[in-house]
Scaffold this active site. Sequence first.
Site, PDB file in Angstrom:
ATOM      1  N   ASN A   7       0.876  -1.166   0.000  1.00 56.22           N
ATOM      2  CA  ASN A   7       0.000   0.000   0.000  1.00 56.22           C
ATOM      3  C   ASN A   7       0.916   1.219   0.000  1.00 56.22           C
ATOM      4  O   ASN A   7       1.420   1.623   1.035  1.00 56.22           O
ATOM      5  CB  ASN A   7      -0.887  -0.037   1.244  1.00 56.22           C
ATOM      6  CG  ASN A   7      -1.878   1.104   1.293  1.00 56.22           C
ATOM      7  OD1 ASN A   7      -1.832   2.018   0.463  1.00 56.22           O
ATOM      8  ND2 ASN A   7      -2.768   1.059   2.261  1.00 56.22           N
ATOM      9  N   LYS A  14       3.272   0.721   3.085  1.00 56.08           N
ATOM     10  CA  LYS A  14       2.838  -0.259   4.069  1.00 56.08           C
ATOM     11  C   LYS A  14       2.937  -1.628   3.392  1.00 56.08           C
ATOM     12  O   LYS A  14       2.559  -1.758   2.214  1.00 56.08           O
ATOM     13  CB  LYS A  14       1.382   0.057   4.431  1.00 56.08           C
ATOM     14  CG  LYS A  14       0.929  -0.479   5.760  1.00 56.08           C
ATOM     15  CD  LYS A  14      -0.436   0.132   6.089  1.00 56.08           C
ATOM     16  CE  LYS A  14      -1.184  -0.748   7.063  1.00 56.08           C
ATOM     17  NZ  LYS A  14      -2.583  -0.363   7.208  1.00 56.08           N
ATOM     18  N   ARG A  85      -2.755  -2.193  -3.254  1.00 51.51           N
ATOM     19  CA  ARG A  85      -3.973  -1.447  -2.975  1.00 51.51           C
ATOM     20  C   ARG A  85      -3.961  -0.206  -3.870  1.00 51.51           C
ATOM     21  O   ARG A  85      -2.997   0.558  -3.853  1.00 51.51           O
ATOM     22  CB  ARG A  85      -4.008  -1.014  -1.518  1.00 51.51           C
ATOM     23  CG  ARG A  85      -5.259  -0.235  -1.231  1.00 51.51           C
ATOM     24  CD  ARG A  85      -5.177   0.474   0.085  1.00 51.51           C
ATOM     25  NE  ARG A  85      -6.440   1.134   0.337  1.00 51.51           N
ATOM     26  CZ  ARG A  85      -6.571   2.226   1.062  1.00 51.51           C
ATOM     27  NH1 ARG A  85      -5.520   2.771   1.616  1.00 51.51           N
ATOM     28  NH2 ARG A  85      -7.741   2.767   1.250  1.00 51.51           N
ATOM     29  N   HIS A 174     -13.059   2.432   0.616  1.00 58.88           N
ATOM     30  CA  HIS A 174     -13.005   1.390   1.647  1.00 58.88           C
ATOM     31  C   HIS A 174     -13.684   0.098   1.167  1.00 58.88           C
ATOM     32  O   HIS A 174     -14.151  -0.708   1.970  1.00 58.88           O
ATOM     33  CB  HIS A 174     -13.724   1.815   2.951  1.00 58.88           C
ATOM     34  CG  HIS A 174     -13.106   2.974   3.667  1.00 58.88           C
ATOM     35  ND1 HIS A 174     -13.867   3.952   4.276  1.00 58.88           N
ATOM     36  CD2 HIS A 174     -11.815   3.306   3.897  1.00 58.88           C
ATOM     37  CE1 HIS A 174     -13.067   4.836   4.850  1.00 58.88           C
ATOM     38  NE2 HIS A 174     -11.812   4.473   4.633  1.00 58.88           N
ATOM     39  N   ASN A 205     -10.026   6.576  10.967  1.00 59.40           N
ATOM     40  CA  ASN A 205      -9.759   8.005  10.835  1.00 59.40           C
ATOM     41  C   ASN A 205     -10.540   8.538   9.632  1.00 59.40           C
ATOM     42  O   ASN A 205     -11.194   9.563   9.699  1.00 59.40           O
ATOM     43  CB  ASN A 205      -8.260   8.227  10.707  1.00 59.40           C
ATOM     44  CG  ASN A 205      -7.892   9.653  11.035  1.00 59.40           C
ATOM     45  OD1 ASN A 205      -8.639  10.365  11.717  1.00 59.40           O
ATOM     46  ND2 ASN A 205      -6.768  10.103  10.536  1.00 59.40           N
ATOM     47  N   ARG A 235     -11.978  15.176   8.218  1.00 62.53           N
ATOM     48  CA  ARG A 235     -12.820  15.549   7.075  1.00 62.53           C
ATOM     49  C   ARG A 235     -14.231  15.904   7.543  1.00 62.53           C
ATOM     50  O   ARG A 235     -14.770  15.276   8.446  1.00 62.53           O
ATOM     51  CB  ARG A 235     -12.923  14.389   6.075  1.00 62.53           C
ATOM     52  CG  ARG A 235     -11.616  14.024   5.419  1.00 62.53           C
ATOM     53  CD  ARG A 235     -11.868  13.033   4.268  1.00 62.53           C
ATOM     54  NE  ARG A 235     -10.635  12.422   3.836  1.00 62.53           N
ATOM     55  CZ  ARG A 235     -10.407  11.103   3.890  1.00 62.53           C
ATOM     56  NH1 ARG A 235     -11.317  10.274   4.344  1.00 62.53           N
ATOM     57  NH2 ARG A 235      -9.257  10.623   3.479  1.00 62.53           N
ATOM     58  N   GLY A 327     -14.782   1.548  15.125  1.00 60.17           N
ATOM     59  CA  GLY A 327     -15.853   0.556  15.091  1.00 60.17           C
ATOM     60  C   GLY A 327     -15.497  -0.727  15.819  1.00 60.17           C
ATOM     61  O   GLY A 327     -16.344  -1.339  16.464  1.00 60.17           O
ATOM     62  N   GLU A 379      -8.122  -5.887   5.630  1.00 59.53           N
ATOM     63  CA  GLU A 379      -7.961  -5.451   4.241  1.00 59.53           C
ATOM     64  C   GLU A 379      -6.766  -6.107   3.558  1.00 59.53           C
ATOM     65  O   GLU A 379      -6.847  -6.499   2.404  1.00 59.53           O
ATOM     66  CB  GLU A 379      -7.816  -3.924   4.197  1.00 59.53           C
ATOM     67  CG  GLU A 379      -9.128  -3.214   4.503  1.00 59.53           C
ATOM     68  CD  GLU A 379      -8.965  -1.716   4.700  1.00 59.53           C
ATOM     69  OE1 GLU A 379      -8.494  -1.321   5.777  1.00 59.53           O
ATOM     70  OE2 GLU A 379      -9.295  -0.953   3.787  1.00 59.53           O
TER      71      GLU A 379
HETATM   72  P1  AMP Z   1      -8.022   3.458  11.754  1.00 63.85           P
HETATM   73  O1  AMP Z   1      -7.966   4.568  10.737  1.00 63.85           O
HETATM   74  O2  AMP Z   1      -8.926   2.328  11.350  1.00 63.85           O
HETATM   75  O3  AMP Z   1      -6.672   2.987  12.209  1.00 63.85           O
HETATM   76  O4  AMP Z   1      -8.726   4.087  13.064  1.00 63.85           O
HETATM   77  C1  AMP Z   1      -8.131   5.133  13.781  1.00 63.85           C
HETATM   78  C2  AMP Z   1      -9.101   5.651  14.829  1.00 63.85           C
HETATM   79  O5  AMP Z   1      -9.474   4.578  15.704  1.00 63.85           O
HETATM   80  C3  AMP Z   1      -8.533   6.742  15.718  1.00 63.85           C
HETATM   81  O6  AMP Z   1      -9.476   7.780  15.856  1.00 63.85           O
HETATM   82  C4  AMP Z   1      -8.334   6.035  17.040  1.00 63.85           C
HETATM   83  O7  AMP Z   1      -8.463   6.922  18.132  1.00 63.85           O
HETATM   84  C5  AMP Z   1      -9.467   5.048  17.029  1.00 63.85           C
HETATM   85  N1  AMP Z   1      -9.250   3.993  18.024  1.00 63.85           N
HETATM   86  C6  AMP Z   1      -8.320   3.020  18.036  1.00 63.85           C
HETATM   87  N2  AMP Z   1      -8.412   2.283  19.166  1.00 63.85           N
HETATM   88  C7  AMP Z   1      -9.431   2.825  19.890  1.00 63.85           C
HETATM   89  C8  AMP Z   1     -10.033   2.530  21.168  1.00 63.85           C
HETATM   90  N3  AMP Z   1      -9.593   1.529  21.914  1.00 63.85           N
HETATM   91  N4  AMP Z   1     -11.058   3.313  21.583  1.00 63.85           N
HETATM   92  C9  AMP Z   1     -11.499   4.331  20.829  1.00 63.85           C
HETATM   93  N5  AMP Z   1     -10.987   4.644  19.632  1.00 63.85           N
HETATM   94  C10 AMP Z   1      -9.967   3.905  19.169  1.00 63.85           C
END
Ligand code: AMP
Length: 394
Positions: A7, A14, A85, A174, A205, A235, A327, A379
């Site tokens: 990626n 990555k 990706r 996504h 994010n 965003r 999530g 992914e």
């Molecule tokens: P991603 O882009 O999928 O890596 O997600 C990043 C987001 O997930 C960030 O806003 C992190 O703060 C949130 N995140 C990761 N672990 C946790 C957690 N244990 N509780 C709440 N948010 C989390």
Amino acid sequence: VKILVLNAGSSSIKFELFDMPAETIEVRGLMQRIGEKESHLGWKVGAEAKSIARHVPDHAAGLRLILDELGVGKGSVEIGAVGHRVVHGGEAFAETVLITPEVEQAIDKHAALAPLHNPPNLLGIRVARELLPGVPQVGVFDTAFHQTVPAHAYLYPLPYDLYTELGVRRYGFHGTSHKYVSERAAEMLGRPLAKTNVITCHLGNGASVTAVEGGKSVDTSMGLTPLEGLAMGTRSGDIDPAILPFLERVRGMKLADIDTMLNKKSGLLGLSGLSNDMRALLAAEAEGNARAKVALDVYAYRVKKYVGAYAAALGEVHAVVFTAGVGENSAPIRERILTGLAPLGIEIDRAKNAATIGVEADVATPASRTRVLVVPTREELAIARDTYRVAKPA
Ligand code: AMP
């Protein structure tokens, strides 16, 4: 067979090395700050973490270093195929493809739609082809899964020639994640995929929601670009488009600055003035920070609105599925999103939900007509599977 998943971003690569068909992860890592004075390569072989800090001038040098560390240069590891990706495939790619010169041209052509993503993705493909001559390269597109979205959901109510001449329409992103978790959800429910309707919430994010009918995406919240839809880390998601000319009039802002504001300074960060990180905002809210609270209220409310809209689009919904950083890991946000939806047949079990962090689980109450599933996204694994299937390496 070893499958390398890449990626490539503007200053990062990555990577993940899989042994297929066993699906075991042999190495995973990230090279960052390519082109800067000190670049950083961090990777993990099993539980062992390693890192190198040194100047890496460009992507070619970066990938060469990665391949050396993987043992490819020394011949101790042989790569059977590389899966890339790619963010934007426009209408050209509804599925994963073997990369040919024509495919590279098409990715290049779609760079206008994804100027931050497609050029580095393409660079990753070219560099991998150069360093691994004869090894099949496969493109897995973030937009592909959403090519089944019907015209009534992908057309914007704009002059039609913007679509026919410029390709202005909803594409969605996504896709690899929404596809993986929707398939996994059907398995968890013990239902045939073709008869399963789910609403998948990829909350990282970047964040998007997709309505999946019988395994096919029928609507998704991101649009021509990843800016549309939910409020995200930085965003804005959906806003009144008239805000743009308003800002030009009253603040004399230039479109380029508005674009930066909408992509980098809005969402959770813009509203809270604190952070784009969910964990930081939950902590600030617990300490009584009112701006953090309102940012989280907006965030959760917008996901709830999309769940309601897609329940209407699908009619029957078998599960709402949560994935990605927020999530998968944030029980309080999941609860906030789904609270009050019992009249729609969606009822989250507070205790089960609170006990679920980063693992697959059904967190709906026994009485809930629609199940609520947490499914960690994979992914890279999905890309490795597609690459193995399409490249058929010996
Ligand atoms: P991603 O882009 O999928 O890596 O997600 C990043 C987001 O997930 C960030 O806003 C992190 O703060 C949130 N995140 C990761 N672990 C946790 C957690 N244990 N509780 C709440 N948010 C989390």
